[in-house]
Design an enzyme around this catalytic site. Structure first.
Site, PDB file in Angstrom:
ATOM      1  N   GLU A  18       6.822 -15.940 -10.474  1.00 22.30           N
ATOM      2  CA  GLU A  18       6.537 -14.967 -10.538  1.00 22.30           C
ATOM      3  C   GLU A  18       5.856 -14.243 -11.654  1.00 22.30           C
ATOM      4  O   GLU A  18       4.733 -13.339 -11.803  1.00 22.30           O
ATOM      5  CB  GLU A  18       7.272 -13.770  -8.937  1.00 22.30           C
ATOM      6  CG  GLU A  18       8.881 -13.396  -9.754  1.00 22.30           C
ATOM      7  CD  GLU A  18       9.410 -12.286  -9.107  1.00 22.30           C
ATOM      8  OE1 GLU A  18       9.013 -11.967  -7.982  1.00 22.30           O
ATOM      9  OE2 GLU A  18      10.638 -12.500  -9.202  1.00 22.30           O
ATOM     10  N   CYS A  50       0.889  -1.174  -0.288  1.00 18.34           N
ATOM     11  CA  CYS A  50       0.376   0.352   0.070  1.00 18.34           C
ATOM     12  C   CYS A  50       0.804   1.159  -0.095  1.00 18.34           C
ATOM     13  O   CYS A  50       1.971   1.550   0.472  1.00 18.34           O
ATOM     14  CB  CYS A  50      -1.151   0.137   1.389  1.00 18.34           C
ATOM     15  SG  CYS A  50      -2.461  -1.732   1.506  1.00 18.34           S
ATOM     16  N   ASN A  96      -1.794   1.992   5.375  1.00 18.69           N
ATOM     17  CA  ASN A  96      -0.268   0.970   5.113  1.00 18.69           C
ATOM     18  C   ASN A  96       0.011  -0.224   6.378  1.00 18.69           C
ATOM     19  O   ASN A  96       0.280   0.501   7.447  1.00 18.69           O
ATOM     20  CB  ASN A  96       0.624   1.748   4.676  1.00 18.69           C
ATOM     21  CG  ASN A  96       1.735   0.719   3.790  1.00 18.69           C
ATOM     22  OD1 ASN A  96       1.478  -0.664   4.114  1.00 18.69           O
ATOM     23  ND2 ASN A  96       2.954   0.999   4.417  1.00 18.69           N
ATOM     24  N   GLY A  97      -0.321  -1.081   6.306  1.00 19.82           N
ATOM     25  CA  GLY A  97       0.113  -1.815   7.402  1.00 19.82           C
ATOM     26  C   GLY A  97      -0.987  -2.958   7.642  1.00 19.82           C
ATOM     27  O   GLY A  97      -2.018  -3.191   6.867  1.00 19.82           O
ATOM     28  N   GLU A 107      16.572 -18.957  -8.005  1.00 21.06           N
ATOM     29  CA  GLU A 107      16.079 -17.967  -8.168  1.00 21.06           C
ATOM     30  C   GLU A 107      15.624 -17.662  -9.551  1.00 21.06           C
ATOM     31  O   GLU A 107      14.688 -16.781  -9.757  1.00 21.06           O
ATOM     32  CB  GLU A 107      17.257 -16.740  -8.354  1.00 21.06           C
ATOM     33  CG  GLU A 107      17.181 -15.083  -9.052  1.00 21.06           C
ATOM     34  CD  GLU A 107      15.845 -14.800  -8.463  1.00 21.06           C
ATOM     35  OE1 GLU A 107      15.477 -14.644  -7.759  1.00 21.06           O
ATOM     36  OE2 GLU A 107      16.400 -13.038  -9.216  1.00 21.06           O
ATOM     37  N   TRP A 140      -2.948  -2.726  -2.073  1.00 16.30           N
ATOM     38  CA  TRP A 140      -2.041  -3.939  -1.575  1.00 16.30           C
ATOM     39  C   TRP A 140      -2.729  -5.090  -0.539  1.00 16.30           C
ATOM     40  O   TRP A 140      -3.334  -4.331   0.456  1.00 16.30           O
ATOM     41  CB  TRP A 140      -0.866  -4.918  -1.816  1.00 16.30           C
ATOM     42  CG  TRP A 140      -0.448  -5.857  -1.989  1.00 16.30           C
ATOM     43  CD1 TRP A 140       0.116  -6.785  -3.506  1.00 16.30           C
ATOM     44  CD2 TRP A 140      -0.727  -6.548  -1.388  1.00 16.30           C
ATOM     45  NE1 TRP A 140       0.021  -7.750  -2.812  1.00 16.30           N
ATOM     46  CE2 TRP A 140       0.056  -7.819  -1.484  1.00 16.30           C
ATOM     47  CE3 TRP A 140       0.199  -6.982   0.520  1.00 16.30           C
ATOM     48  CZ2 TRP A 140       0.227  -9.361  -1.053  1.00 16.30           C
ATOM     49  CZ3 TRP A 140      -0.514  -8.373   1.350  1.00 16.30           C
ATOM     50  CH2 TRP A 140       0.078  -9.141   0.096  1.00 16.30           C
ATOM     51  N   ARG A 150       3.575   0.050  -5.183  1.00 16.85           N
ATOM     52  CA  ARG A 150       3.827  -0.723  -4.018  1.00 16.85           C
ATOM     53  C   ARG A 150       2.074  -1.199  -3.801  1.00 16.85           C
ATOM     54  O   ARG A 150       2.017  -2.586  -2.172  1.00 16.85           O
ATOM     55  CB  ARG A 150       3.835   0.308  -2.431  1.00 16.85           C
ATOM     56  CG  ARG A 150       4.889   1.402  -2.116  1.00 16.85           C
ATOM     57  CD  ARG A 150       4.431   2.519  -1.486  1.00 16.85           C
ATOM     58  NE  ARG A 150       4.727   1.534  -0.287  1.00 16.85           N
ATOM     59  CZ  ARG A 150       5.874   1.921   0.449  1.00 16.85           C
ATOM     60  NH1 ARG A 150       6.733   1.696  -0.138  1.00 16.85           N
ATOM     61  NH2 ARG A 150       6.055   1.176   1.518  1.00 16.85           N
ATOM     62  N   LYS A 165      12.014 -16.773 -10.173  1.00 15.89           N
ATOM     63  CA  LYS A 165      11.230 -15.312 -11.919  1.00 15.89           C
ATOM     64  C   LYS A 165      10.263 -15.471 -12.421  1.00 15.89           C
ATOM     65  O   LYS A 165       9.211 -15.199 -12.611  1.00 15.89           O
ATOM     66  CB  LYS A 165      12.709 -15.540 -12.285  1.00 15.89           C
ATOM     67  CG  LYS A 165      13.002 -13.460 -12.537  1.00 15.89           C
ATOM     68  CD  LYS A 165      13.215 -12.668 -11.714  1.00 15.89           C
ATOM     69  CE  LYS A 165      13.292 -12.392 -10.622  1.00 15.89           C
ATOM     70  NZ  LYS A 165      13.728 -11.970  -9.091  1.00 15.89           N
ATOM     71  N   HIS A 207      16.830 -37.531  -4.255  1.00 19.91           N
ATOM     72  CA  HIS A 207      16.042 -38.127  -3.389  1.00 19.91           C
ATOM     73  C   HIS A 207      14.731 -37.171  -3.972  1.00 19.91           C
ATOM     74  O   HIS A 207      14.147 -37.526  -2.603  1.00 19.91           O
ATOM     75  CB  HIS A 207      17.309 -37.272  -2.404  1.00 19.91           C
ATOM     76  CG  HIS A 207      18.210 -38.048  -2.248  1.00 19.91           C
ATOM     77  ND1 HIS A 207      19.061 -38.778  -1.154  1.00 19.91           N
ATOM     78  CD2 HIS A 207      19.636 -37.133  -2.615  1.00 19.91           C
ATOM     79  CE1 HIS A 207      19.867 -38.360  -1.531  1.00 19.91           C
ATOM     80  NE2 HIS A 207      20.598 -38.342  -2.516  1.00 19.91           N
ATOM     81  N   LYS A 236       5.690  -4.249  -5.014  1.00 18.42           N
ATOM     82  CA  LYS A 236       7.807  -4.305  -4.888  1.00 18.42           C
ATOM     83  C   LYS A 236       7.897  -3.966  -3.867  1.00 18.42           C
ATOM     84  O   LYS A 236       9.059  -4.661  -3.686  1.00 18.42           O
ATOM     85  CB  LYS A 236       7.697  -3.222  -6.015  1.00 18.42           C
ATOM     86  CG  LYS A 236       9.744  -2.948  -6.216  1.00 18.42           C
ATOM     87  CD  LYS A 236       9.313  -3.696  -7.019  1.00 18.42           C
ATOM     88  CE  LYS A 236      11.019  -3.503  -7.112  1.00 18.42           C
ATOM     89  NZ  LYS A 236      11.815  -4.375  -7.761  1.00 18.42           N
TER      90      LYS A 236
HETATM   91  C1  F6R Z   1      11.612 -11.280  -6.573  1.00 15.06           C
HETATM   92  C2  F6R Z   1      11.288  -9.907  -5.578  1.00 15.06           C
HETATM   93  C3  F6R Z   1      10.691 -10.568  -3.743  1.00 15.06           C
HETATM   94  C4  F6R Z   1      12.043 -10.036  -3.486  1.00 15.06           C
HETATM   95  C5  F6R Z   1      11.553  -9.435  -2.008  1.00 15.06           C
HETATM   96  C6  F6R Z   1      12.625  -8.582  -0.915  1.00 15.06           C
HETATM   97  O1  F6R Z   1      11.717 -11.126  -7.994  1.00 15.06           O
HETATM   98  O2  F6R Z   1      11.156  -8.783  -6.005  1.00 15.06           O
HETATM   99  O3  F6R Z   1      11.508 -11.962  -3.727  1.00 15.06           O
HETATM  100  O4  F6R Z   1      13.194  -9.988  -3.020  1.00 15.06           O
HETATM  101  O5  F6R Z   1      10.044  -9.497  -1.841  1.00 15.06           O
HETATM  102  O6  F6R Z   1      12.154  -7.176  -0.810  1.00 15.06           O
HETATM  103  P1  F6R Z   1      13.672  -6.367  -1.143  1.00 15.06           P
HETATM  104  O7  F6R Z   1      14.936  -6.365  -1.805  1.00 15.06           O
HETATM  105  O8  F6R Z   1      13.362  -5.077  -1.359  1.00 15.06           O
HETATM  106  O9  F6R Z   1      13.891  -6.224   0.709  1.00 15.06           O
END
Ligand code: F6R
Length: 612
Positions: free
Chosen positions: A491, A2, A99-100, A484, A75, A27, A488, A507, A607
Site C-alpha cells: 500500500e 469522502c 459521501n456514499g 500484514e 475519494w 477520508r 503494508k 504448494h 483512511k
Molecule cells: C491498511 C489499512 C486498511 C484498514 C482497513 C480497515 O494499512 O489501514 O487495510 O485496516 O481499511 O479499516 P478500519 O480498521 O478503520 O475498519
C-alpha cells in the site's frame, strides 16, 4: 470515503470550511471543493482536482462575507479524478455534496436523460442534483422535494444541500453514511466526522439512517424520512480530546505512529495489568459483566489490517474460549449471510469504526440476535454506537493512511479481552497469567530494541527498493503477520507483495523463487523455527534471495539469508507477532521512502472506507 462539512452562522466561512476539509482529508484526497451562498441567494464555488491544499489559491474567488457554505473532499467512486467530477455539484438552484454510492444511478440517469436532463459529470452524485431539480417547485417546497428525491435512491448517502431559495438554511440527509451535527452558539455545523467539528463545539447530534435535518444558525430540526419529527438528545462530549495533528520532528505521520507504539504498549500494560502483583485488572463497565456462558461460537470480522489483526487474535481467543472461533472479512461475512444468532458473540475489529462492510456485517449479525463487541479506536463512531459493548484500543488518532499503531493496539486489546474472558470462563491455566505478565514486563524493552534499529532497517530496506515483487512468509501467529507485512509494503511502496503461510510454499509459490524475488521470512526462534528454517533452505537451494526477520545473533539464519532484519526473540508467540510486525512496518516505510512515495496518503487509498 469522502469528507463532507457544512457551516451556517455569522462568521465568514470560506477559510473555516477549508480548515475543516484539511481535517477531513484522510477520508479522500482525489479532489476538493467549497460552495458558499450569499444572503441574497447567490451560490459561488471553487473545486479542484488533487489535495485540499490546491484550494488555497482559489479561495479568494469566493465572497469573503458569505457565512453559509459546504465543503467536500473526494475519494472517487464514479467518474475519473478531475476538476469537473469534484464536489460540490452546483446547478442554478442548488449546491450539493455527497459521501456514499448511489447503486441505481445508471437507471436514474437514463430515465432523467430521457426526460431531457443533460449531465456534465460522470458522478453518481449529479443524478441526485438533477432529480432534485426535477422534483423541486416552490409550491411543493424543498423538504418534500428532498424526500421525494431520496425515496428514489438506492445505496448509501450523507448529503449536504444548499438551496438558492432559502440561503440561510442547510439541509442534510443520511442513509448508511456517517453524519454528525455540531451545535454551536449562534452557529451550527455538520460533518462526516467529529474531528472537523470538535474544535468548534462539544455538543453533537448523531444522525441515524433515514433521518434528515434542517439546520439554521439558531435552530436544528431533525426528522425521519416519513416526515415525523425526532427529538434526539444532544450528546455532550466535553471529554472528547482532539489529538494534535502535528508530525513533530518526524518526516511522516506513519513514522511518528510507528514510534508511538512503545508508549501505547506501556500504557496498555499499565491500564490492564498489575505487574507487581501479577494480576490482570478488570475490564471496563459492561465488558466485565458480560455473560459469556450463552455463546456457542465466536465470530470475528474486519477488513484489511483489522482483519489480519483479528487473524492473530483468533489464536489466543480460540485457546481461551474453547468454542469455535472463526474470522471473516466483513464483506464476505455479510454477503454470505452466515449462520449466526443469539448464541453468537461477534468481535468487530475496526480502527475507524466507520468501515461500511464491518458496519454491514454487524447490522446483519445484530438482526439475527448476535451480541457485538466492537474493538475500536474511535469513540462515538458508528460501530461503537451500534455495538453492545466496546473495547477501545486507545491508540490515539491515527493519521497515516497505513495502519501501524492501531494494528498493535488492536492486538493488545484482543489479547487482554482473551485473558479476561478466560478468567471468567475458568479456562486460564494456572501459570498462564504469570507467564504472560513476565513477557509483558519485557515487552517495552523488546520494542525499544526494534525502534533502535531504524537506521539499519533504512539501509537494508533501501537495497530492495528496486525489486518490484516480494513474498512474505510466516507460520502460526506469524502467518497473518506475513499478510500484514505484505499489505503494508504494497500500500505505501506500490510494490507487489504477497503473504503466504510457510507450509504453503511448496504448494505453488516456490515456482516464483528466483534471485530477483526477495522472500521475507519471519523466522524468530520459537515453535515454528525449525520448519521456517527448512522453508528458507528450500528457497536457498534454488538460489532465492532471503530477507530474514530474526535475531541478529542467530548465526544459522545469518548464514543462509542475504539480509537479516533484526527482531528480538519474544517468549510468547502472540507478542512475537506484535514485535515482528513493527520490524516489517519499518521495512515497508523505508522501501517506500527510498521510492519517494506519498507515504501518509498513498494513491487511491483513504483512511476510512465508508462505502461497500
Ligand atoms: C491498511 C489499512 C486498511 C484498514 C482497513 C480497515 O494499512 O489501514 O487495510 O485496516 O481499511 O479499516 P478500519 O480498521 O478503520 O475498519
Amino acid at each position: 470515503m469522502c469528507g463532507i462539512f457544512g457551516y451556517v452562522g455569522d462568521r465568514p466561512c470560506r477559510e473555516f470550511i477549508l480548515t475543516a476539509l484539511k481535517a477531513l482529508e484522510y477520508r479522500g484526497y482525489d479532489s476538493a471543493g467549497i460552495a458558499t451562498i450569499s444572503s441574497k441567494g447567490k451560490i459561488s464555488f471553487v473545486k479542484k482536482k488533487g489535495k485540499v491544499a490546491n484550494l488555497d489559491d482559489l479561495l479568494s474567488s469566493l465572497p469573503a462575507e458569505n457565512t453559509v457554505g459546504l465543503g467536500h473532499t473526494r475519494w472517487a467512486t464514479h467518474g475519473v479524478v478531475s476538476d469537473r467530477n469534484a464536489h460540490p455539484h452546483v446547478s442554478q438552484k442548488f449546491a450539493i455534496i455527497h459521501n456514499g454510492i448511489i447503486d441505481n444511478y445508471l437507471e436514474l440517469k437514463e430515465s432523467l436523460s430521457s426526460s431531457g436532463f443533460s449531465f456534465e459529470t460522470e458522478t453518481d452524485t449529479e443524478v441526485i442534483l438533477k432529480l432534485l431539480e426535477k422534483n423541486y417547485s416552490k409550491e411543493l417546497g424543498i423538504e418534500k422535494a428532498l424526500l421525494k428525491t431520496v425515496s428514489s435512491l438506492m445505496g448509501s448517502f450523507a448529503l449536504g444541500v444548499m438551496v438558492l431559495d432559502c440561503p440561510e438554511v442547510l439541509y442534510i440527509l443520511r442513509e448508511k453514511s456517517p453524519l454528525i451535527i455540531g451545535q454551536g452558539q449562534g452557529e451550527n455545523l455538520f460533518a462526516s466526522d467529529l474531528v472537523a467539528l470538535a474544535p468548534y463545539t462539544k455538543n453533537f447530534f448523531f444522525l441515524e439512517d433515514g433521518q434528515f435535518a434542517r439546520i439554521k444558525k439558531d435552530s436544528i430540526e431533525i426528522k425521519n424520512f416519513d416526515g415525523s419529527v425526532c427529538h434526539p438528545k444532544v450528546v455532550n462530549l466535553s471529554d472528547y480530546e482532539l489529538s494534535t495533528n502535528s508530525k513533530g520532528s518526524y518526516e511522516h505521520f506513519m513514522l511518528k505512529e510507528i514510534y508511538e507504539q512503545e508508549r501505547i504498549v506501556s500504557s496498555h500494560i499499565e491500564m490492564f495489568y498489575d505487574l507487581a502483583f501479577e494480576k490482570q485488572r478488570e475490564l471496563g463497565v459492561g465488558l466485565k459483566d458480560i455473560d459469556l456462558s450463552k455463546y456457542r461460537q465466536l465470530v470475528m470480522v474486519g477488513c484489511g489490517s483489522a482483519y489480519y489483526a483479528a487473524c492473530v487474535g483468533q489464536y489466543t481467543l480460540e485457546k481461551h474460549f474453547r468454542i469455535p472461533v472463526s474470522v471473516f472479512l466483513s464483506s464476505e461475512f455479510h454477503q454470505r449471510k452466515m449462520h449466526v444468532g443469539s448464541d453468537t458473540l461477534v468481535l468487530a475489529v475496526s480502527q475507524s469504526g466507520e468501515t461500511a462492510d464491518t458496519l454491514a456485517a454487524c447490522e446483519y449479525a445484530k438482526s439475527t440476535g448476535a451480541t457485538i463487541i466492537a474493538v475500536c479506536n474511535t469513540p462515538y463512531s458508528s460501530l461503537t454506537r451500534l455495538a453492545d459493548f466496546t473495547m477501545y484500543i486507545q491508540a490515539g488518532t491515527e493519521i497515516g493512511v497505513a495502519s501501524t499503531k492501531a494494528f498493535t493496539a488492536t492486538l493488545l486489546a484482543l489479547m487482554t479481552l482473551s485473558y479476561s474472558f478466560a478468567k471468567k470462563l475458568g479456562t486460564l491455566e494456572s501459570d498462564e497469567l504469570s507467564k504472560l505478565i513476565q513477557n509483558l514486563k519485557a515487552l517495552p524493552e523488546k520494542i525499544k530494541d526494534v525502534l533502535s534499529c531504524a537506521p539499519q532497517y533504512k539501509e537494508l530496506a533501501g537495497k530492495y527498493s528496486n525489486c518490484g515483487n516480494f513474498l512474505f512468509m510466516g507460520r502460526g501467529h506469524l502467518f497473518p503477520i506475513a499478510l500484514e507485512g505484505a499489505l503494508k509494503l504494497k500500500e505505501i511502496s506500490y510494490c507487489h507483495a504477497e503473504g503466504y503461510a510457510g507450509g504453503e510454499l511448496k504448494h505453488g509459490p516456490i515456482s516464483l523463487v528466483t534471485e530477483e524475488l526477495p522472500i521475507v521470512a519471519i523466522c524468530p526462534t520459537g515453535v515454528f523455527y525449525k520448519k521456517m528454517f527448512s522453508n528458507m533452505e528450500e528457497v536457498a537451494a534454488r538460489q532465492g534471495c532471503i530477507i530474514a526477520v530474526a535475531p541478529r545473533e542467530n548465526k544459522e539464519v545469518k548464514g543462509i539469508a542475504e539480509t537479516v532484519l533484526h527482531c528480538p526473540d519474544v517468549d510468547d508467540p502472540f507478542l512475537q507477532a506484535l514485535v515482528s510486525n513493527i520490524t516489517l512496518q519499518f521495512f515497508a516505510y523505508y522501501v517506500a521512502l527510498k521510492l519517494g512515495r506519498h507515504i501518509d496518503q498513498p494513491r487511491n487509498l483513504a483512511k476510512s472506507v465508508t462505502v461497500e
